[in-house]
Design an enzyme around this catalytic site. Structure first.
Site, PDB file in Angstrom:
ATOM      1  N   ASP A  46       0.371  -1.150  -0.317  1.00 46.97           N
ATOM      2  CA  ASP A  46      -0.240  -0.493   0.355  1.00 46.97           C
ATOM      3  C   ASP A  46       0.911   1.209   0.052  1.00 46.97           C
ATOM      4  O   ASP A  46       0.448   2.973  -0.399  1.00 46.97           O
ATOM      5  CB  ASP A  46      -0.806   0.405   1.234  1.00 46.97           C
ATOM      6  N   GLY A 135      -6.292  -8.217  14.419  1.00 47.43           N
ATOM      7  CA  GLY A 135      -6.042  -8.094  13.516  1.00 47.43           C
ATOM      8  C   GLY A 135      -6.578  -7.824  12.243  1.00 47.43           C
ATOM      9  O   GLY A 135      -6.187  -7.938  10.932  1.00 47.43           O
ATOM     10  N   ASP A 183      -8.190  -0.207   5.330  1.00 47.41           N
ATOM     11  CA  ASP A 183      -8.880  -0.720   6.211  1.00 47.41           C
ATOM     12  C   ASP A 183      -9.686   0.528   6.669  1.00 47.41           C
ATOM     13  O   ASP A 183     -11.034  -0.295   6.353  1.00 47.41           O
ATOM     14  CB  ASP A 183      -8.124  -0.129   7.525  1.00 47.41           C
ATOM     15  N   TYR A 233       8.909  -2.384  10.747  1.00 45.05           N
ATOM     16  CA  TYR A 233       7.839  -1.883   9.503  1.00 45.05           C
ATOM     17  C   TYR A 233       7.908  -0.492   8.889  1.00 45.05           C
ATOM     18  O   TYR A 233       8.594  -0.490   7.595  1.00 45.05           O
ATOM     19  CB  TYR A 233       6.510  -1.265  10.753  1.00 45.05           C
TER      20      TYR A 233
END
Length: 398
Positions: A46, A135, A183, A233
């Site tokens: 993304d 999650g 999301d 990350y």
């Protein structure tokens, strides 16, 4: 089977609970639903301009809401004791002691910043059948469900893409979390029996049929305690940026890694001599292609092909992107060997969190039993499991 059936709250009981708490009549209470989500495929791309392929699922958070005659705001939750009270004229700021109310106040702060006017306060009673910390984006369900409920209650008529952006802006500007938009986007715009291919570079999206027939997605939670400091990350993100810059400096005209097709990548990859950066970029290019292939497979009704792509995605996330770990590898790789499972992979950020598997509905119970045993023997504690189907995005429930 370790599922949610014993703790699922019936939203039909919510209006009566609301009236018991606040008074008045049930017909004055409106209830809105907001789903959890899974990302079927398209991981860690993304932020590299790639495409993702999420679906809303049939695990919902419910928001019961009613306007008040004064400027007071009252939040309550069926499962969590304690009442939060504010005033609609407050200058909302993040405060740790406000717990989940921060997510709601964050939305209000963004609405007010955008110029929306409130003529009174309101009262809320919420309940969630979305597993927290599992999650599957319980916080985004909360943000978008609340934003939609407030928009409808006060006649703001905010479109669904703006609802998604409000959730993201609240995270960025109020919660201090620099999240992507996947999301919130799927939770706001999802449709039952569909998954959604979202281009994270442009926010263009298209629905694809998610007709799974006798198959179900099983969500598997590692139950690993994840600390932010443990996450790599930011390191992965930086490595992708380095690989992109090397390619650009060598004359490749792209603005992000996922603009490269696999064929073009094979042509130009020689410019990236660092083995780690090479692996990171390779994952991005091929994972983006897997999203396109997954959409095509579903349009053809080819679930076996979808399963193969899930397996390939996990292998890439393990070997090229290196974000899995023993917990996720045990879940995904054990799942892939089970009778009735077409494919499995980690989903989300990795280093813990969740995996998903595509499993025949008649085999789910044996699947869970077998995977749970191997997982517990390997890791030392149990995982969590539940099966799910696709669901609608934020909606008016009653």
């Amino acid at each position: 089977m370790n599922s949610l059936t014993s703790t699922t709250y019936d939203p039909a009981e919510l209006a009566a609970a609301f009236v018991k708490l606040y008074g008045g009549t049930e017909d004055s209470v409106k209830i809105y639903s907001s789903p959890a989500r899974i990302n079927i495929i398209g991981e860690h791309i993304d932020y590299n301009g790639g495409k993702v392929f999420p679906a809303a699922i049939n695990k919902y958070l419910y928001v019961a809401i009613r306007k008040r005659n004064d400027s007071k705001i009252i939040y309550n939750d069926v499962r969590f004791p304690g009442t939060f009270e504010f005033d609609i004229n407050d200058n909302f700021v993040y405060d740790k002691k406000n717990d989940y109310a921060n997510y709601l106040n964050g939305i209000l702060s963004q609405l007010k910043a955008a110029g929306y006017k409130f003529d009174c306060g309101f009262e809320i009673l919420m309940v969630s059948n979305v597993p927290a910390g599992g999650g599957i984006s319980s916080s985004s369900a909360l943000e978008c469900g609340f934003a939609y409920a407030v928009s409808e209650t006060f006649g703001f008529n905010i479109d669904r893409i703006t609802i998604a952006k409000l959730g993201q802006m609240s995270e960025h500007n109020f919660m201090g979390v620099n999240c992507g938009i996947m999301d919130q986007f799927i939770i706001a715009t999802g449709k039952k029996n569909c998954a959604e291919m979202l281009d994270c570079a442009t926010l263009e999206y298209e629905y694809a049929p998610l007709e799974l027939g006798d198959y179900r997605f099983v969500v598997m939670n590692t139950n690993k305690v994840r600390k932010l400091s443990d996450s790599k990350y930011n390191e992965r993100r930086s490595q992708c940026e380095q690989a992109l810059k090397i390619l650009q400096d060598s004359g490749v005209k792209i603005s992000n890694l996922c603009e490269l097709t696999p064929a073009k990548w094979e042509e130009v990859k020689g410019a990236v001599t660092d083995e780690i950066l090479l692996k990171r970029a390779k994952h991005c290019v091929y994972e983006n292609q897997r999203v396109l292939d997954a959409v095509a497979a579903l349009k053809e009704g080819n679930l076996e092909k979808l399963g193969q792509l899930l397996n390939a995605s996990h292998k890439s996330l393990k070997e090229d992107y290196e974000v899995t770990g023993i917990e996720l590898d045990t879940l995904a790789e054990t799942s892939q060997k089970q009778d009735g499972c077409l494919g499995a992979r980690m989903t989300g950020a990795g280093f813990g969190g969740c995996a998903i598997a595509l499993v025949h509905k008649d085999k789910v119970e044996a699947f869970v039993e077998n995977v749970q045993k191997v997982y517990t023997d390997t890791v030392g504690y149990a995982a969590g499991f539940f099966s799910c189907e696709s669901g609608d995005g934020v909606s008016h429930w009653n």
